[in-house]
Design a protein around this motif. Sequence first.
Motif, PDB file in Angstrom:
ATOM      1  N   LEU A  22      27.096  52.550  49.044  1.00 11.00           N
ATOM      2  CA  LEU A  22      26.959  52.197  50.312  1.00 11.00           C
ATOM      3  C   LEU A  22      28.336  52.056  51.172  1.00 11.00           C
ATOM      4  CD1 LEU A  22      24.949  52.641  53.083  1.00 11.00           C
ATOM      5  CD2 LEU A  22      24.710  50.204  52.657  1.00 11.00           C
ATOM      6  N   ALA A  23      29.114  51.134  50.522  1.00  5.58           N
ATOM      7  CA  ALA A  23      30.294  50.656  51.208  1.00  5.58           C
ATOM      8  C   ALA A  23      31.357  51.938  51.171  1.00  5.58           C
ATOM      9  CB  ALA A  23      30.847  49.623  50.340  1.00  5.58           C
ATOM     10  N   VAL A  24      31.225  52.662  49.941  1.00  3.74           N
ATOM     11  CA  VAL A  24      32.112  53.866  50.059  1.00  3.74           C
ATOM     12  C   VAL A  24      31.464  54.971  51.190  1.00  3.74           C
ATOM     13  CG1 VAL A  24      32.849  55.792  48.817  1.00  3.74           C
ATOM     14  CG2 VAL A  24      32.959  53.598  47.698  1.00  3.74           C
ATOM     15  N   PHE A  25      30.520  54.944  51.452  1.00  5.54           N
ATOM     16  CA  PHE A  25      29.961  55.953  52.127  1.00  5.54           C
ATOM     17  C   PHE A  25      30.237  55.539  53.612  1.00  5.54           C
ATOM     18  CE2 PHE A  25      26.521  57.203  54.967  1.00  5.54           C
ATOM     19  CZ  PHE A  25      26.444  58.909  54.760  1.00  5.54           C
ATOM     20  N   LEU A  26      30.110  54.329  53.872  1.00  6.21           N
ATOM     21  CA  LEU A  26      30.417  53.851  55.285  1.00  6.21           C
ATOM     22  C   LEU A  26      32.125  53.412  55.537  1.00  6.21           C
ATOM     23  CD1 LEU A  26      27.592  51.162  55.642  1.00  6.21           C
ATOM     24  CD2 LEU A  26      27.691  53.413  56.581  1.00  6.21           C
ATOM     25  N   GLY A  27      32.900  53.351  54.451  1.00  7.36           N
ATOM     26  CA  GLY A  27      34.078  53.203  54.625  1.00  7.36           C
ATOM     27  C   GLY A  27      35.088  54.243  54.795  1.00  7.36           C
ATOM     28  N   GLN A  33      39.596  68.324  62.867  1.00  5.26           N
ATOM     29  CA  GLN A  33      40.633  68.664  63.595  1.00  5.26           C
ATOM     30  C   GLN A  33      40.564  68.546  65.046  1.00  5.26           C
ATOM     31  OE1 GLN A  33      43.957  69.082  62.278  1.00  5.26           O
ATOM     32  NE2 GLN A  33      44.790  69.118  64.256  1.00  5.26           N
ATOM     33  N   SER A  34      39.575  68.745  65.768  1.00  5.37           N
ATOM     34  CA  SER A  34      39.354  68.956  67.167  1.00  5.37           C
ATOM     35  C   SER A  34      38.774  67.722  67.636  1.00  5.37           C
ATOM     36  CB  SER A  34      38.168  70.120  67.343  1.00  5.37           C
ATOM     37  OG  SER A  34      37.079  69.836  66.945  1.00  5.37           O
ATOM     38  N   GLU A  35      38.694  66.692  66.901  1.00  7.42           N
ATOM     39  CA  GLU A  35      38.310  65.339  67.451  1.00  7.42           C
ATOM     40  C   GLU A  35      39.066  64.090  67.061  1.00  7.42           C
ATOM     41  OE1 GLU A  35      34.360  64.700  65.780  1.00  7.42           O
ATOM     42  OE2 GLU A  35      33.407  66.238  66.996  1.00  7.42           O
ATOM     43  N   LYS A  36      38.954  63.077  67.697  1.00 10.91           N
ATOM     44  CA  LYS A  36      39.266  61.794  67.486  1.00 10.91           C
ATOM     45  C   LYS A  36      38.342  60.671  67.707  1.00 10.91           C
ATOM     46  CE  LYS A  36      44.251  62.129  68.767  1.00 10.91           C
ATOM     47  NZ  LYS A  36      45.400  61.664  69.693  1.00 10.91           N
ATOM     48  N   HIS A  37      38.072  59.684  66.647  1.00  6.64           N
ATOM     49  CA  HIS A  37      36.978  58.849  66.527  1.00  6.64           C
ATOM     50  C   HIS A  37      37.507  57.341  66.953  1.00  6.64           C
ATOM     51  CE1 HIS A  37      34.485  61.380  63.462  1.00  6.64           C
ATOM     52  NE2 HIS A  37      34.875  61.992  64.800  1.00  6.64           N
ATOM     53  N   VAL A  38      36.817  56.826  67.947  1.00 11.61           N
ATOM     54  CA  VAL A  38      37.241  55.450  68.390  1.00 11.61           C
ATOM     55  C   VAL A  38      36.330  54.331  67.596  1.00 11.61           C
ATOM     56  CG1 VAL A  38      37.313  53.977  70.261  1.00 11.61           C
ATOM     57  CG2 VAL A  38      37.945  56.242  70.549  1.00 11.61           C
ATOM     58  N   VAL A  39      37.177  53.454  66.730  1.00 12.60           N
ATOM     59  CA  VAL A  39      36.469  52.502  66.007  1.00 12.60           C
ATOM     60  C   VAL A  39      36.659  51.105  66.559  1.00 12.60           C
ATOM     61  CG1 VAL A  39      36.742  51.445  63.677  1.00 12.60           C
ATOM     62  CG2 VAL A  39      37.117  53.779  64.022  1.00 12.60           C
ATOM     63  N   GLU A  40      35.440  50.352  66.622  1.00 16.29           N
ATOM     64  CA  GLU A  40      35.090  49.206  67.227  1.00 16.29           C
ATOM     65  C   GLU A  40      34.998  48.117  65.950  1.00 16.29           C
ATOM     66  OE1 GLU A  40      32.237  49.160  70.168  1.00 16.29           O
ATOM     67  OE2 GLU A  40      33.338  50.357  71.315  1.00 16.29           O
ATOM     68  N   ARG A  41      35.343  46.896  66.036  1.00 18.87           N
ATOM     69  CA  ARG A  41      34.941  45.833  65.144  1.00 18.87           C
ATOM     70  C   ARG A  41      34.602  44.683  66.107  1.00 18.87           C
ATOM     71  NH1 ARG A  41      39.880  44.082  61.064  1.00 18.87           N
ATOM     72  NH2 ARG A  41      39.101  46.002  60.004  1.00 18.87           N
ATOM     73  N   PHE A  42      33.260  44.256  65.844  1.00 21.71           N
ATOM     74  CA  PHE A  42      32.834  43.372  66.479  1.00 21.71           C
ATOM     75  C   PHE A  42      32.733  43.637  67.973  1.00 21.71           C
ATOM     76  CE2 PHE A  42      34.491  40.785  62.794  1.00 21.71           C
ATOM     77  CZ  PHE A  42      33.196  40.614  62.048  1.00 21.71           C
ATOM     78  N   GLY A  43      32.439  44.800  68.345  1.00 16.85           N
ATOM     79  CA  GLY A  43      32.384  45.193  69.835  1.00 16.85           C
ATOM     80  C   GLY A  43      33.483  45.426  70.509  1.00 16.85           C
ATOM     81  N   ARG A  44      34.753  45.344  69.812  1.00 16.20           N
ATOM     82  CA  ARG A  44      36.110  45.558  70.596  1.00 16.20           C
ATOM     83  C   ARG A  44      37.090  46.635  69.630  1.00 16.20           C
ATOM     84  NH1 ARG A  44      39.572  40.153  71.268  1.00 16.20           N
ATOM     85  NH2 ARG A  44      40.667  41.644  72.540  1.00 16.20           N
ATOM     86  N   LEU A  45      37.685  47.241  70.546  1.00 19.41           N
ATOM     87  CA  LEU A  45      38.601  48.387  70.111  1.00 19.41           C
ATOM     88  C   LEU A  45      39.330  47.838  68.934  1.00 19.41           C
ATOM     89  CD1 LEU A  45      39.599  51.358  70.415  1.00 19.41           C
ATOM     90  CD2 LEU A  45      41.483  50.240  71.816  1.00 19.41           C
ATOM     91  N   ILE A  53      41.036  62.597  56.410  1.00 21.19           N
ATOM     92  CA  ILE A  53      40.341  61.348  55.675  1.00 21.19           C
ATOM     93  C   ILE A  53      40.888  59.934  56.243  1.00 21.19           C
ATOM     94  CG2 ILE A  53      39.787  60.012  53.551  1.00 21.19           C
ATOM     95  CD1 ILE A  53      40.028  62.932  52.233  1.00 21.19           C
ATOM     96  N   ASN A  54      40.038  59.032  56.652  1.00 20.27           N
ATOM     97  CA  ASN A  54      40.242  57.764  57.171  1.00 20.27           C
ATOM     98  C   ASN A  54      39.384  56.537  56.406  1.00 20.27           C
ATOM     99  OD1 ASN A  54      42.286  58.293  59.617  1.00 20.27           O
ATOM    100  ND2 ASN A  54      40.549  59.958  59.597  1.00 20.27           N
ATOM    101  N   PHE A  55      39.966  55.499  56.539  1.00 16.91           N
ATOM    102  CA  PHE A  55      39.123  54.598  55.636  1.00 16.91           C
ATOM    103  C   PHE A  55      39.024  53.237  56.675  1.00 16.91           C
ATOM    104  CE2 PHE A  55      41.435  56.644  52.417  1.00 16.91           C
ATOM    105  CZ  PHE A  55      40.536  56.709  51.520  1.00 16.91           C
ATOM    106  N   ILE A  56      37.773  52.816  56.836  1.00 20.82           N
ATOM    107  CA  ILE A  56      37.511  51.619  57.696  1.00 20.82           C
ATOM    108  C   ILE A  56      36.642  50.751  56.825  1.00 20.82           C
ATOM    109  CG2 ILE A  56      37.352  52.799  59.799  1.00 20.82           C
ATOM    110  CD1 ILE A  56      34.084  52.902  59.361  1.00 20.82           C
ATOM    111  N   VAL A  57      36.684  49.462  57.296  1.00 25.71           N
ATOM    112  CA  VAL A  57      35.940  48.233  56.663  1.00 25.71           C
ATOM    113  C   VAL A  57      34.459  48.607  56.724  1.00 25.71           C
ATOM    114  CG1 VAL A  57      35.707  45.806  56.373  1.00 25.71           C
ATOM    115  CG2 VAL A  57      37.776  46.735  56.940  1.00 25.71           C
ATOM    116  N   PRO A  58      33.674  48.709  55.723  1.00 24.53           N
ATOM    117  CA  PRO A  58      32.316  48.781  55.933  1.00 24.53           C
ATOM    118  C   PRO A  58      31.677  47.520  56.551  1.00 24.53           C
ATOM    119  CG  PRO A  58      33.195  49.445  53.516  1.00 24.53           C
ATOM    120  CD  PRO A  58      34.196  48.699  54.445  1.00 24.53           C
ATOM    121  N   PHE A  59      30.664  47.702  57.391  1.00 25.05           N
ATOM    122  CA  PHE A  59      29.897  46.731  57.917  1.00 25.05           C
ATOM    123  C   PHE A  59      30.390  45.789  59.148  1.00 25.05           C
ATOM    124  CE2 PHE A  59      28.415  47.024  53.550  1.00 25.05           C
ATOM    125  CZ  PHE A  59      27.229  47.624  53.510  1.00 25.05           C
TER     126      PHE A  59
END
Length: 293
Positions: A22-27, A33-45, A53-59
């Motif tokens: 699940l962590a790998v799937f979420l991370g 190519q046609s998009e950009k994703h905005v990532v929030e951590r605890f509700g902040r940018l 391919i990009n990696f984020i901290v799961p949960f």
Amino acid sequence: MYFEDFIGDNAILIAIAIFLILAVFLGVRIVPQSEKHVVERFGRLHAVLGPGINFIVPFLDRVAHRVSVLERQLPTSRQDAITADNVLVQVETSVFYRIVEPEKTVYRIRDVDGAIATTVAGIVRAEIGKMELDAVQSNRSSLIATIQENLANMVDDWGIEVTRVEIIDVNLDEATRAAMLQQLNAERARRAQVTEAEGRKRAVELSADADLYAAEQQAKARRVTADAEAYATSVIAEAIAKNGLEAAQFQVALKQVEALAEVGRGAGNQTVLLPSAALDAFRDAFGLLKGKA
């Protein structure tokens, strides 16, 4: 029974494996190519993910916004504006733009299309209010450039790039159209009269030039004839000076003979009466010629 024993003995390992999957799937995030994703951590940018391919901290991190970076077109809109000479016009505009900094767009403006449309309407009214109707009709390219520049400055804080602005049409009411048509016809009639007058003036100038040229040529011809006669006179005077009066008498007699010969070559049947002095002219001419010989 055996399966339940296996699950009971390895429950912790199975839970860890499920957690890791699940962590790998979420991370792991794959961004088109046609998009950009905005990532929030605890509700902040926290970050903006680009294509690939990009990696984020799961949960902890989550993709809050998926923003398309493709070029967009606003629906064609109409704005009423009044020119500097108090003419009401209806301007149809179209705007093309794209989002280049989605972190600004998603946190600073809610309705992007509505905000841009409102901004365009204000800029169009302000710019057309500075121009007269004729300038609006004839200087569309400069008006478009001004609108695009002002719009780009205003939407820069929203992370938007204006790629193109078009003025599709400038509509007028029927009374203004009729007045402009009447003015256009009057201007065409005036230009036709001016062209005709200039043509007549040019014809007069050319005729005067032709008369002047003819007069100059006639003067030149008369001058050449006068020079020839003067030369002939000088030759005769020189001959008289050298040979005395006989040379002059010979020339006179010779002219008389030539004149009589010309009269005799006349067309038709005719009778030529020769005066007695003509015979004397022949005799004098032959006598002088014989004397010279």
